[in-house]
Structures are given as structure tokens and as C-alpha cells.
Design a protein around this motif. Structure first.
Motif, PDB file in Angstrom:
ATOM      1  N   ASP A  91       0.927  -1.184   0.121  1.00 49.76           N
ATOM      2  CA  ASP A  91      -0.130   0.062  -0.033  1.00 49.76           C
ATOM      3  C   ASP A  91       0.777   1.371   0.048  1.00 49.76           C
ATOM      4  OD1 ASP A  91      -2.315   1.683   0.106  1.00 49.76           O
ATOM      5  OD2 ASP A  91      -2.590   1.513   2.229  1.00 49.76           O
ATOM      6  N   LEU A  92       1.094   1.706  -1.074  1.00 53.69           N
ATOM      7  CA  LEU A  92       1.894   2.892  -1.310  1.00 53.69           C
ATOM      8  C   LEU A  92       1.407   4.199  -1.024  1.00 53.69           C
ATOM      9  CD1 LEU A  92       3.474   1.706  -4.660  1.00 53.69           C
ATOM     10  CD2 LEU A  92       4.745   1.653  -2.330  1.00 53.69           C
ATOM     11  N   SER A  93       2.202   5.344  -0.506  1.00 53.70           N
ATOM     12  CA  SER A  93       1.843   6.444  -0.254  1.00 53.70           C
ATOM     13  C   SER A  93       2.367   7.429  -1.513  1.00 53.70           C
ATOM     14  CB  SER A  93       2.443   7.034   1.036  1.00 53.70           C
ATOM     15  OG  SER A  93       3.921   7.225   0.818  1.00 53.70           O
ATOM     16  N   PRO A  94       1.840   8.579  -1.697  1.00 50.73           N
ATOM     17  CA  PRO A  94       2.146   9.316  -2.879  1.00 50.73           C
ATOM     18  C   PRO A  94       3.944   9.566  -2.792  1.00 50.73           C
ATOM     19  CG  PRO A  94       0.397  10.355  -1.778  1.00 50.73           C
ATOM     20  CD  PRO A  94       0.692   9.351  -1.076  1.00 50.73           C
ATOM     21  N   LEU A  95       4.261   9.819  -1.584  1.00 48.71           N
ATOM     22  CA  LEU A  95       5.863  10.014  -1.652  1.00 48.71           C
ATOM     23  C   LEU A  95       6.516   8.745  -1.830  1.00 48.71           C
ATOM     24  CD1 LEU A  95       8.260  11.706  -0.792  1.00 48.71           C
ATOM     25  CD2 LEU A  95       8.037  11.088   1.648  1.00 48.71           C
ATOM     26  N   GLN A  96       6.123   7.693  -1.321  1.00 46.22           N
ATOM     27  CA  GLN A  96       6.768   6.461  -1.898  1.00 46.22           C
ATOM     28  C   GLN A  96       6.682   6.081  -3.480  1.00 46.22           C
ATOM     29  OE1 GLN A  96       4.611   3.836   0.779  1.00 46.22           O
ATOM     30  NE2 GLN A  96       6.118   4.029   2.350  1.00 46.22           N
ATOM     31  N   LYS A  97       5.452   6.414  -4.049  1.00 46.56           N
ATOM     32  CA  LYS A  97       5.387   6.324  -5.516  1.00 46.56           C
ATOM     33  C   LYS A  97       6.402   7.274  -5.997  1.00 46.56           C
ATOM     34  CE  LYS A  97       1.015   4.851  -6.422  1.00 46.56           C
ATOM     35  NZ  LYS A  97      -0.615   5.133  -7.321  1.00 46.56           N
ATOM     36  N   GLU A  98       6.732   8.502  -5.591  1.00 47.88           N
ATOM     37  CA  GLU A  98       7.747   9.290  -6.231  1.00 47.88           C
ATOM     38  C   GLU A  98       9.049   8.684  -6.275  1.00 47.88           C
ATOM     39  OE1 GLU A  98       7.333  12.091  -8.016  1.00 47.88           O
ATOM     40  OE2 GLU A  98       5.185  12.413  -7.724  1.00 47.88           O
ATOM     41  N   LYS A  99       9.326   8.107  -4.949  1.00 50.01           N
ATOM     42  CA  LYS A  99      10.716   7.440  -4.907  1.00 50.01           C
ATOM     43  C   LYS A  99      11.023   6.299  -6.087  1.00 50.01           C
ATOM     44  CE  LYS A  99      11.717   8.627  -0.137  1.00 50.01           C
ATOM     45  NZ  LYS A  99      11.833   7.982   1.301  1.00 50.01           N
ATOM     46  N   ILE A 100       9.758   5.663  -6.030  1.00 49.35           N
ATOM     47  CA  ILE A 100      10.065   4.654  -7.073  1.00 49.35           C
ATOM     48  C   ILE A 100      10.010   5.155  -8.568  1.00 49.35           C
ATOM     49  CG2 ILE A 100       8.997   2.450  -8.324  1.00 49.35           C
ATOM     50  CD1 ILE A 100       7.463   1.888  -5.243  1.00 49.35           C
ATOM     51  N   TYR A 101       9.248   6.030  -8.704  1.00 48.80           N
ATOM     52  CA  TYR A 101       9.223   6.800 -10.067  1.00 48.80           C
ATOM     53  C   TYR A 101      10.487   7.480 -10.701  1.00 48.80           C
ATOM     54  CZ  TYR A 101       7.735  10.037 -13.868  1.00 48.80           C
ATOM     55  OH  TYR A 101       7.718  10.823 -15.226  1.00 48.80           O
ATOM     56  N   ALA A 102      11.309   7.704  -9.512  1.00 44.90           N
ATOM     57  CA  ALA A 102      12.574   8.309  -9.906  1.00 44.90           C
ATOM     58  C   ALA A 102      13.472   7.297 -10.506  1.00 44.90           C
ATOM     59  CB  ALA A 102      13.222   8.934  -8.479  1.00 44.90           C
ATOM     60  N   LEU A 103      13.168   5.940 -10.289  1.00 42.88           N
ATOM     61  CA  LEU A 103      14.113   5.090 -10.660  1.00 42.88           C
ATOM     62  C   LEU A 103      13.736   4.904 -12.109  1.00 42.88           C
ATOM     63  CD1 LEU A 103      13.709   2.493  -7.626  1.00 42.88           C
ATOM     64  CD2 LEU A 103      15.891   3.898  -8.269  1.00 42.88           C
ATOM     65  N   PHE A 104      12.607   4.962 -12.373  1.00 38.08           N
ATOM     66  CA  PHE A 104      11.951   4.445 -13.700  1.00 38.08           C
ATOM     67  C   PHE A 104      11.366   5.538 -14.568  1.00 38.08           C
ATOM     68  CE2 PHE A 104      10.807   0.767 -10.707  1.00 38.08           C
ATOM     69  CZ  PHE A 104      11.918   0.054 -10.758  1.00 38.08           C
ATOM     70  N   SER A 105      11.453   6.705 -14.221  1.00 37.10           N
ATOM     71  CA  SER A 105      11.031   7.819 -15.162  1.00 37.10           C
ATOM     72  C   SER A 105      11.177   7.728 -16.794  1.00 37.10           C
ATOM     73  CB  SER A 105      11.550   9.235 -14.466  1.00 37.10           C
ATOM     74  OG  SER A 105      12.827   9.150 -14.586  1.00 37.10           O
ATOM     75  N   MET A 108       8.536   5.467 -17.906  1.00 37.27           N
ATOM     76  CA  MET A 108       7.096   5.868 -17.352  1.00 37.27           C
ATOM     77  C   MET A 108       6.830   7.196 -17.604  1.00 37.27           C
ATOM     78  SD  MET A 108       7.088   4.055 -13.358  1.00 37.27           S
ATOM     79  CE  MET A 108       6.909   2.315 -13.264  1.00 37.27           C
ATOM     80  N   SER A 109       5.363   7.245 -18.009  1.00 41.82           N
ATOM     81  CA  SER A 109       4.969   8.794 -18.468  1.00 41.82           C
ATOM     82  C   SER A 109       4.684   9.552 -17.286  1.00 41.82           C
ATOM     83  CB  SER A 109       3.618   8.367 -19.389  1.00 41.82           C
ATOM     84  OG  SER A 109       2.564   7.736 -18.652  1.00 41.82           O
ATOM     85  N   SER A 110       4.348   8.777 -16.129  1.00 42.79           N
ATOM     86  CA  SER A 110       4.099   9.576 -14.744  1.00 42.79           C
ATOM     87  C   SER A 110       4.038   8.337 -13.779  1.00 42.79           C
ATOM     88  CB  SER A 110       2.667  10.099 -14.983  1.00 42.79           C
ATOM     89  OG  SER A 110       1.762   8.984 -14.929  1.00 42.79           O
ATOM     90  N   PRO A 111       3.868   8.950 -12.484  1.00 48.48           N
ATOM     91  CA  PRO A 111       3.915   8.088 -11.339  1.00 48.48           C
ATOM     92  C   PRO A 111       2.563   7.253 -11.549  1.00 48.48           C
ATOM     93  CG  PRO A 111       4.214  10.096 -10.391  1.00 48.48           C
ATOM     94  CD  PRO A 111       4.444  10.401 -11.861  1.00 48.48           C
ATOM     95  N   GLY A 112       1.686   7.475 -12.388  1.00 42.87           N
ATOM     96  CA  GLY A 112       0.561   6.654 -12.481  1.00 42.87           C
ATOM     97  C   GLY A 112       0.750   5.329 -13.015  1.00 42.87           C
ATOM     98  N   ASP A 113       1.943   5.109 -13.495  1.00 43.82           N
ATOM     99  CA  ASP A 113       2.350   3.683 -13.968  1.00 43.82           C
ATOM    100  C   ASP A 113       2.683   2.967 -12.788  1.00 43.82           C
ATOM    101  OD1 ASP A 113       1.756   4.023 -16.644  1.00 43.82           O
ATOM    102  OD2 ASP A 113       3.563   5.177 -16.963  1.00 43.82           O
ATOM    103  N   ILE A 114       2.943   3.325 -11.715  1.00 43.89           N
ATOM    104  CA  ILE A 114       3.094   2.616 -10.724  1.00 43.89           C
ATOM    105  C   ILE A 114       2.058   2.318 -10.021  1.00 43.89           C
ATOM    106  CG2 ILE A 114       4.465   2.628  -8.196  1.00 43.89           C
ATOM    107  CD1 ILE A 114       6.240   4.674  -9.363  1.00 43.89           C
TER     108      ILE A 114
END
Length: 752
Positions: A91-105, A108-114
Motif C-alpha cells: 500500500d504505497l503513499s504518494p511520496l513512496q510512489k515518487e521514490k519508485i518513479y525516480a528509478l523508472f522515469s 514511465m509517463s507518470s507515477p500513475g504507471d506505478i
């Protein structure tokens, strides 16, 4: 949010693939971990390739999840997909999604791909059809909601609630589950039948859980059908479960007077309504007997066709059951790695495979930390007594132990009445009173662990050890306890109890799984030899007892029937000769028993095959010559005067082979006999090869030619079963899992 903990990583990945396919309206391919550069999911849109990665980290920390995600970056640099989705049950928080998105940007088109747990949960809500294809998830989630809303029912059925919640994560949905769902949906009644240990109760509980999650109130019937009638309401959706409704051993134990009518009335009421469901389980042989006895049950099944029969687990089922247990258990990475590189083969291919043993070997009572795990697992399947030792010593009463032990002395499938007689006698010699009344209770306590209750060849209730290794365990107990051995010998009510225990020690006993080692056999034999005088006294005491053994015997007037071996006394005397040889005693010690058998031969009584074998031993023994002569003439007269069937001639020919052969009168008689046999049988008489040997010994060339023609005609006849067997093999191979698929499945256990 739905509870994803009930799913394994494979099941979560299957769910995710189906959800993305439904959401994107594309075909989503799945790959085993490591099979294609780390791809879990792949799909194509407008000619471009997209990939997805699933991380079922519901019970892990975010730091562990992030560390695992970082390992995916080098794979993406190599694969260069057009797009990438990262899906996790965490269960990810918005901040946690941002950290994962930083790895795969870059992919990915946006953190919505997480997609975190709540995102997956939302997709399930949007695609109800996908959820229905994954019953474990929605059933478990619905259960939690029902228990929360109906705390009164949760408290009343707390034991059932606990059993279901404990077993569901490790449950493997197989074809029988879908079949049962359809039967229950269309008929409102599902009767699950099958052999012990096949999973009837587990399947019934899964059906129960599914309907509870849909708002049905559960009603557990434990004693008789009157409980269901008393619990029946008019305005409530209810599901009734009646496990072993015909009894655990025989149907007459459970079915009280007129209960068949009350049961049939309930089934008809539920099957014709819309708000009630009924699930029953029973053993196949009990159901078969009950149908013969209760016409109503047979008629009802024929009319409603609600019966579902379970078969054994497929290899794929075995693999998934093992995998689910491993995944949901606390097992070290060392042990999982050993399983993943091929150790699983020792387990799923083992003939002793049993879900109960799988549960034990993946649980906290087993060593799931140190290296050598597959070998320990296999050793447990080879020697389940390692599990039983603690239960035997700590959880069983003395009378329960004695019942388990006395089975060592009886036939593999001991008739219920024979077991009871032997058990009561042993208890009496052990100072335990009222054993007869405690017999049924002992069976119930031991069933499913140490013993199995089924049917013997006669179709009567029988009891056997659950596994050959139980026999080995019990023999080890007997050999280590001289007082126990003496009680078994003193209490024996059947001659064969004594010969059986002796043969166990002498190494003559056969085990279909597990094997008593040579050293163990010698220890037991030494213990038996130490009680030689006591054993010999018990042998003489039980010499004329009835036999617990049964064998099929052809009788001209009644056909095939099961009875005591006709040659039981010949076999007993033969055994006495073996004992005397082992103990270095003179054969004159058993003159009385030999004379008894000879007197029976004079009256044309006994077993001819065993008699011929015994005569050879008598003639080569140190018995008085008068006894040998009496034996020869008595057997010769008996065999010669009763040449009515094929077997009679076979035994007479064997007897004559070491006494000068068959004379001319016998040849004429045999010629006439075979002529009558050819007229009586179509297309030809039985045992032609043996009949040909006799004809050749007698010089009946014309008969030999006639038999050869019949044999040739037999060999040219088409095999009516050929096509049926071939088609059966093809059907089973369709569902066979490949070695590659198994390797990929268990390979997941060693990946991050």
C-alpha cells in the motif's frame, strides 16, 4: 482494501496480468521469473512492446521493496521497452510512489504507471469479471467483511472460521472446485465423495467460505440431520455443511432410525428452493453401501445428479500445493534455494506425498533453516514416523497406542471385527478394562493419522496403518520393549498374529513403501527368539483358531467367494517347520499338528496347493517314516479322487512330478476332462499353457495340437480394451505439467 496476503506471488501475478489485460484491452503475456530477462508481464500496443513487473510485498517494508525495485533498472536499460509498469501489493503513499518513479522515469509517463495495493484494489472493483476468476481473493475478502459485520456468527463458529482462514492461503484451486461450484449453483446440493485424504473436507470448506462471503449464514451439522432442521429459517440465506454425513467408518454408525428419510426430505426441500445450499461429504465406499441399503438415497442421486467424485491430485496440483506452502511459510533463503534448483522433484514425485506431510515440513516444527532441506523433506516422506513419534508418545492414551501396535500382527487390511478381538485381548493382558467400549473411540482418535479405515476385498469395513512407515515405526516400538512383545504373544487370538510378527522379524514381511532395515529385522528377530518357549506355547494354543486372512476361492456351486484360506492348517504347519529350523529344534516336536493335517487329507479337507508344498517338507524332515507314508497316501488318494476342475489337475500333476508321474489311466481321464472343458468354455478353457504341459508329460500329442490351436486363436483376437486405454492416456497427458514449467515455478523461490 482487499486482503492480498491470501495469494502467493504466482497468484498475485496471475491476477495482475488479468487486470491489466482487461484495463488495456490487450493480451498480456506472463513469464516465469528469470525466464526472459526479468519480465513478469508483456504486452504490445501499436507495434510497441511494454513490460510490467510484479512485486508481492504485502508483508515487507518499503525499504525492502525499493531495494528490490532498484535491481530492475539494469534489466530495463538492456530491454529498452516503450513503457513500463511497476505493480505491487504494498500500500504505497504518494511520496513512496515518487521514490519508485525516480528509478523508472525514463520508461514511465507518470507515477500513475506505478500501481500500489489500493490501485490494484480499484482495478478489481472496475473489473468484477476478473475478480470472479480468482476466487481465493474475493472469497477471503468477503469472509473478513462477513465476520466483521456478523460477530455473533463469527463467535458461534470460531473453530470453523479459524480452520478456513488458516488453510485458504495454501489452498490450490483445482478443477474439482469449479465442478463443485457448478453443481452447488444448479442443484443447491453438492455431495462430495472420494477416498480418505483426497481433500473432501477442504473443498467443502472452500465452498462454504465462498457462500459466506456472499452473505450466506453457515450451519455446521455435527451429529445428525435434525440439527439442520432445527436451524432452518425461512427468511435467511443459509449454507449447511455435513462432513462425513454417512459416518466415518460405516453408514449405519451415523444413520439413525428414519434419518435417511429426514435427510432426503431436507435435500429435496433445499434443492427446490433458492435461498439454501447444502454440502455433504462422505467416503465413496460408505456411499456405495448406503445406496444399496437405502433406496431413497440411490433414487435421489439418480434424479438430482448432485454427486461430485474427487480423484487424486495431479502432478501440477502437487507442485502448486507445495509451492503455496513454501511461499506462505517462514523458510530460510538457503532452504528455498535448494528447493528451487531441483529439490522439489524429490517431493512432488514421491509416492508418499501427502498434504499433511507438506504442511508439517513447511511449518515451524520442522527444520526450515539449515542446509539439506530437500533431503530432510524426502526423509520425512520416506519415514513419516519421525512426525508420529511425538504424537504417539505425548498425545495418545495407552489404549490408543495398543490399537496402533496390534495392527502389526494382522493382515494389511484387518477386518474390523478381527481387530476388535485382538485389541481387546491385548488390552486385557495390559490391565486395561472396558476396551471393547473404547474401541470405536480409539478408531476415531487414530483415523487420519496412524490408521486408515476403508474396505477389504469382501467389501467389509477394514483398518490398516495409514502408511507402511507406520508399521515400521510400530515394529521398532515392539522390538525395543520386551514386555510389550510378551503381551502381544500371550494375548494373540489368531495363529497368524504370531506368524506375522515372526515374519516381520525374519525379514519376510513386504512393505509397499518404506522398508525395515536388515539390522532392525535382526533386532526384532532376536527379541522374538528370546521368547521362543512363550511363542511356541501360544502357537499351539491358537493352532486351531479361525484365520483373520481371507482369499478369493472359486466354488462350483457358488462362484467366487471370500473365505479363510482352504490351506490355512497346511500353512500353519509349514510355518512351524520354519520356526523349528530357525531354532534348531527337532521336527518331532510338531508330530501332533502334522498328524492333524494328515487326518484332514483323509477326509478330503484342506488346500491342495499348500498340501503339495507341505508334503515335500514332511518327506524331507526328521519325522517318523510312518507319518511320511501316511501323508503321501492320504494326499495321493485325495488328489486322485477329486479331479473335477482345472486347478485339481494342476495340483495333482505337481504332486505326481516327484512321485513317478501320472499313469495311463490318468492320461485317459485327463483327455476326457479336456474334451469336456473345450465343450464347456467359449472360446477356450482357462490355464491352457499349464494344461498343455500336463498333456505333453502324458504324451497326448493330439491334445497338445488342439491346445496349440486354441492358444493361437486366443492370441489373434483383438484387444477390446486397447483403444479405451489409449484414449485415457491421451486425456491425462493433456493436463500434465512440463518439466520446464516446474523448473520455472520453483525457480521463483531463489529470486528476489
Amino acid at each position: 482494501m482487499r486482503n492480498f496476503s491470501v495469494l502467493s506471488d504466482v497468484e498475485f501475478e496471475e491476477l495482475t496480468g488479468d487486470l491489466l489485460g482487461a484495463e488495456l484491452n490487450v493480451l498480456v503475456e506472463r513469464f516465469a521469473s528469470g525466464a526472459d530477462g526479468g519480465i513478469d508481464l508483456r504486452w504490445r500496443i501499436d507495434g510497441q512492446t511494454f513490460i510490467g513487473q510484479c512485486k508481492h510485498y504485502a508483508k515487507s517494508s518499503f525499504s525492502q521493496l525499493l531495494k528490490s525495485a532498484e535491481k530492475e533498472v539494469p534489466k530495463l536499460l538492456k530491454l529498452k521497452p516503450a513503457g513500463y509498469k511497476f505493480i505491487t501489493s504494498f500500500d504505497l503513499s504518494p511520496l513512496q510512489k515518487e521514490k519508485i518513479y525516480a528509478l523508472f522515469s525514463n520508461w514511465m509517463s507518470s507515477p500513475g504507471d506505478i500501481l500500489g495495493g489500493r490501485d490494484v484494489d480499484a482495478l478489481i472493483t472496475l473489473h468484477e469479471a476478473v475478480e470472479r476468476r480468482h476466487p481465493k481473493l474475493w472469497v477471503f475478502t468477503g469472509l473478513q467483511l462477513f465476520w466483521a459485520v456478523r460477530a455473533d456468527i463469527a463467535n458461534r463458529t470460531s473453530a470453523l472460521k479459524s480452520r478456513i482462514e488458516r488453510s485458504m492461503p495454501k489452498y490450490v484451486v483445482h478443477s474439482g472446485y469449479q465442478d463443485a461450484r457448478e453443481v452447488l449453483e444448479t442443484k443447491n446440493v453438492c455431495l462430495i465423495s472420494g477416498p480418505p485424504g483426497i481433500g473432501k473436507t477442504t473443498l467443502a470448506q472452500m465452498l462454504l467460505a465462498e457462500h459466506i462471503s456472499m452473505g450466506y449464514e453457515p450451519v455446521v451439522i455435527s451429529e445428525d440431520i435434525s440439527e439442520a432442521w432445527h436451524s432452518l429459517t425461512h427468511n435467511t440465506r443459509q449454507i449447511f455443511i455435513y462432513d462425513d454425513f454417512l459416518g466415518e467408518i460405516a453408514f449405519f454408525e451415523r444413520m439413525a432410525k428414519n434419518e435417511d428419510k429426514r435427510l432426503v426430505d431436507l435435500i429435496e426441500k433445499i434443492s427446490s428452493g433458492s435461498s439454501k445450499k447444502l454440502v455433504l461429504t462422505t467416503r465413496e465406499y460408505i456411499l456405495r453401501d448406503a445406496k444399496k441399503f437405502y433406496e431413497r438415497l440411490d433414487h435421489l442421486d439418480t434424479r438430482l445428479n448432485f454427486l461430485l467424485e474427487l480423484n487424486a491430485y495431479s502432478r501440477n496440483d502437487r507442485a502448486r500445493i507445495l509451492y503455496n506452502h513454501l511461499w506462505h511459510s517462514e523458510i530460510s533463503s538457503t532452504c528455498l534455494r535448494e528447493i528451487s534448483v531441483g529439490g522439489y522433484k524429490k517431493i512432488i514425485n514421491h509416492r508418499g506425498y501427502n498434504p499433511r506431510l507438506i504442511e508439517y515440513c513447511t511449518g515451524g516444527a520442522f527444520d526450515v533453516e539449515s542446509s539439506g532441506y530437500p533431503d530432510r523433506f524426502e526423509a520425512t516422506l520416506n519415514h513419516p514416523e519421525r512426525i508420529w513419534r511425538a504424537a504417539f508418545d505425548k498425545h495418545l492414551l495407552e489404549e490408543h497406542r495398543l490399537l496402533t501396535l496390534i495392527l502389526c500382527t494382522l493382515p494389511r487390511k484387518a477386518a474390523l471385527d478381527d481387530l476388535r478381538e485382538a485389541y481387546v485381548s491385548l488390552c486385557s493382558h495390559s490391565g486395561i478394562s472396558n476396551a471393547g467400549r473404547a474401541f470405536r473411540d480409539a478408531l476415531e482418535v487414530l483415523e487420519g493419522t496412524f490408521i486408515t479405515i476403508g474396505r477389504n476385498e469382501e467389501g467389509k469395513p477394514s483398518v490398516s496403518h495409514a502408511n507402511p512407515s507406520v508399521t515400521e515405526f510400530c515394529l521398532a516400538r515392539i522390538e525395543s520393549d520386551s514386555e510389550l512383545l510378551r503381551k502381544i504373544i500371550e494375548s494373540a487370538v489368531f495363529f497368524e498374529q504370531l506368524s506375522t510378527i515372526f515374519k516381520h522379524g525374519d525379514g519376510a514381511a513386504f512393505f509397499s513403501g518404506g522398508r525395515v532395515g536388515r539390522r532392525s529385522r535382526l533386532i526384532l528377530l532376536s527379541a522374538i527368539n528370546a521368547e521362543r518357549d512363550l511363542l511356541l506355547a501360544s502357537i499351539r494354543r491358537t493352532f486351531k483358531s479361525r484365520s483373520p486372512e481371507r482369499e478369493m476361492v472359486w466354488q462350483t456351486d457358488r462362484g467366487n467367494s471370500y473365505m479363510e484360506p482352504p490351506g490355512k492348517f497346511e500353512r500353519r504347519v509349514n510355518f512351524l517347520f520354519q520356526c523349528l529350523e530357525k531354532w534348531g529344534m527337532d521336527a518331532t516336536a510338531i508330530e501332533t499338528e502334522v498328524a492333524f493335517v494328515i487326518d484332514r487329507w483323509k477326509e478330503s479337507e484342506g488346500g491342495k496347493e499348500d498340501a503339495v508344498k507341505l508334503l515335500k517338507r514332511i518327506e524331507s524332515s526328521s519325522l517318523a517314516s510312518r507319518l511320511s507314508e501316511q501323508a503321501f497316501h492320504a494326499l495321493d488318494s485325495w488328489l486322485d479322487s477329486t479331479l473335477r476342475e482345472t486347478d485339481d489337475w494342476i495340483h495333482y500333476a505337481e504332486f505326481a512330478s516327484h512321485s513317478g508321474g501320472l499313469g495311463p489311466d490318468a492320461a485317459d481321464q485327463f483327455d476326457r476332462f479336456m474334451d469336456e472343458e473345450f465343450s464347456r468354455w467359449s472360446p477356450s478353457p482357462p490355464d491352457l499353457e499349464k494344461m498343455k504341459d500336463i498333456a505333453e508329460d502324458m504324451g497326448l500329442d493330439h491334445l497338445v495340437s488342439r491346445i496349440d490351436e486354441a492358444l493361437e486363436e486366443e492370441s489373434s483376437e483383438p484387444d477390446e480394451n486397447y483403444h479405451r486405454e489409449a484414449s485415457s492416456e491421451v486425456r491425462s497427458s493433456v493436463h500434465e505439467v512440463s518439466e520446464g514449467e516446474l523448473a520455472e515455478l520453483f525457480g521463483r523461490l531463489s529470486s528476489d
